[in-house]
Design a protein around this motif. Sequence first.
Motif, PDB file in Angstrom:
ATOM      1  N   CYS A  69       0.844  -1.209   0.000  1.00  0.00           N
ATOM      2  CA  CYS A  69       0.000   0.000   0.000  1.00  0.00           C
ATOM      3  C   CYS A  69       0.873   1.250   0.000  1.00  0.00           C
ATOM      4  O   CYS A  69       0.656   2.176  -0.785  1.00  0.00           O
ATOM      5  CB  CYS A  69      -0.928   0.024   1.212  1.00  0.00           C
ATOM      6  N   PHE A  70       1.861   1.259   0.890  1.00  0.00           N
ATOM      7  CA  PHE A  70       2.777   2.399   0.989  1.00  0.00           C
ATOM      8  C   PHE A  70       3.494   2.644  -0.335  1.00  0.00           C
ATOM      9  O   PHE A  70       3.487   3.757  -0.876  1.00  0.00           O
ATOM     10  CB  PHE A  70       3.786   2.149   2.118  1.00  0.00           C
ATOM     11  N   LEU A  71       4.130   1.610  -0.870  1.00  0.00           N
ATOM     12  CA  LEU A  71       4.915   1.790  -2.094  1.00  0.00           C
ATOM     13  C   LEU A  71       4.033   2.151  -3.281  1.00  0.00           C
ATOM     14  O   LEU A  71       4.369   3.056  -4.048  1.00  0.00           O
ATOM     15  CB  LEU A  71       5.720   0.535  -2.403  1.00  0.00           C
ATOM     16  N   SER A  72       2.913   1.466  -3.438  1.00  0.00           N
ATOM     17  CA  SER A  72       2.033   1.744  -4.575  1.00  0.00           C
ATOM     18  C   SER A  72       1.542   3.188  -4.549  1.00  0.00           C
ATOM     19  O   SER A  72       1.513   3.864  -5.582  1.00  0.00           O
ATOM     20  CB  SER A  72       0.832   0.795  -4.570  1.00  0.00           C
ATOM     21  N   ARG A  73       1.180   3.648  -3.384  1.00  0.00           N
ATOM     22  CA  ARG A  73       0.704   5.027  -3.285  1.00  0.00           C
ATOM     23  C   ARG A  73       1.839   6.021  -3.533  1.00  0.00           C
ATOM     24  O   ARG A  73       1.639   7.069  -4.153  1.00  0.00           O
ATOM     25  CB  ARG A  73       0.045   5.237  -1.931  1.00  0.00           C
ATOM     26  N   TYR A  74       3.014   5.702  -3.054  1.00  0.00           N
ATOM     27  CA  TYR A  74       4.165   6.566  -3.322  1.00  0.00           C
ATOM     28  C   TYR A  74       4.435   6.633  -4.825  1.00  0.00           C
ATOM     29  O   TYR A  74       4.611   7.722  -5.386  1.00  0.00           O
ATOM     30  CB  TYR A  74       5.418   6.069  -2.569  1.00  0.00           C
ATOM     31  N   PHE A  75       4.470   5.479  -5.493  1.00  0.00           N
ATOM     32  CA  PHE A  75       4.755   5.460  -6.932  1.00  0.00           C
ATOM     33  C   PHE A  75       3.753   6.308  -7.701  1.00  0.00           C
ATOM     34  O   PHE A  75       4.127   7.074  -8.591  1.00  0.00           O
ATOM     35  CB  PHE A  75       4.772   4.024  -7.472  1.00  0.00           C
ATOM     36  N   ASP A  76       2.467   6.178  -7.381  1.00  0.00           N
ATOM     37  CA  ASP A  76       1.457   7.004  -8.044  1.00  0.00           C
ATOM     38  C   ASP A  76       1.653   8.476  -7.719  1.00  0.00           C
ATOM     39  O   ASP A  76       1.497   9.341  -8.588  1.00  0.00           O
ATOM     40  CB  ASP A  76       0.049   6.575  -7.639  1.00  0.00           C
ATOM     41  N   ALA A  77       1.974   8.787  -6.468  1.00  0.00           N
ATOM     42  CA  ALA A  77       2.102  10.176  -6.039  1.00  0.00           C
ATOM     43  C   ALA A  77       3.236  10.912  -6.738  1.00  0.00           C
ATOM     44  O   ALA A  77       3.175  12.126  -6.923  1.00  0.00           O
ATOM     45  CB  ALA A  77       2.294  10.238  -4.525  1.00  0.00           C
TER      46      ALA A  77
END
Length: 192
Positions: free
Chosen positions: A159-167
């Motif tokens: 969740c953390f990484l996926s949201r960071y990548f999108d952000a």
Amino acid sequence: MYLETVSDEAADGEIAAIYAAERADMGMVMNATRSLSARPDMAAPVERLLHQLRDGFSLGLEAFRMITLVVAKHVPSSYCSHVYFRGLTRFVGREQALAIQSDHRTAGLSARDVAMLDYAEQIATDASRIGEADIQRLRDLGFSDLNIADIAYAAAFRCFLSRYFDAVGATAEPDLLDDDPAVRAQLAVGKR
């Protein structure tokens, strides 16, 4: 990528080592990895945590990849869906990976795997609703507390990484996209 990242030519120290290791392993440096270099002092700790979790995952790499694929769908993250679909196909085949991504409850998995993925999905969608009964269900199916902690770590970290990548605007590399447009569309669950 929305942010300036460290180029191959400018990479030194830990960033250069991260880039070199990924190039040796995958033949390229992924945009996800490059995106971490926007904060160079955080790139190595994040990479170490990912590798420590994945490489020491108590349920094995196949389970780790199933969890990350299901979580990526619910974040939602197109990038991580494409990447982890590709990784999971090496273990279970393309059709089974598609079935798991579509609905793990109807993909012909064992009750144990379904429960594991239910738990991971709940972490991705609303971990605040998880209670002791959810943990007991996992224990009743033979999961140890270490296994349960690993599932939670894998799901929450994805969740953390996926949201960071999108952000920060990391996008899937063309080499990681499935050749079939229908499969690419199924995996495009978030930002495209």
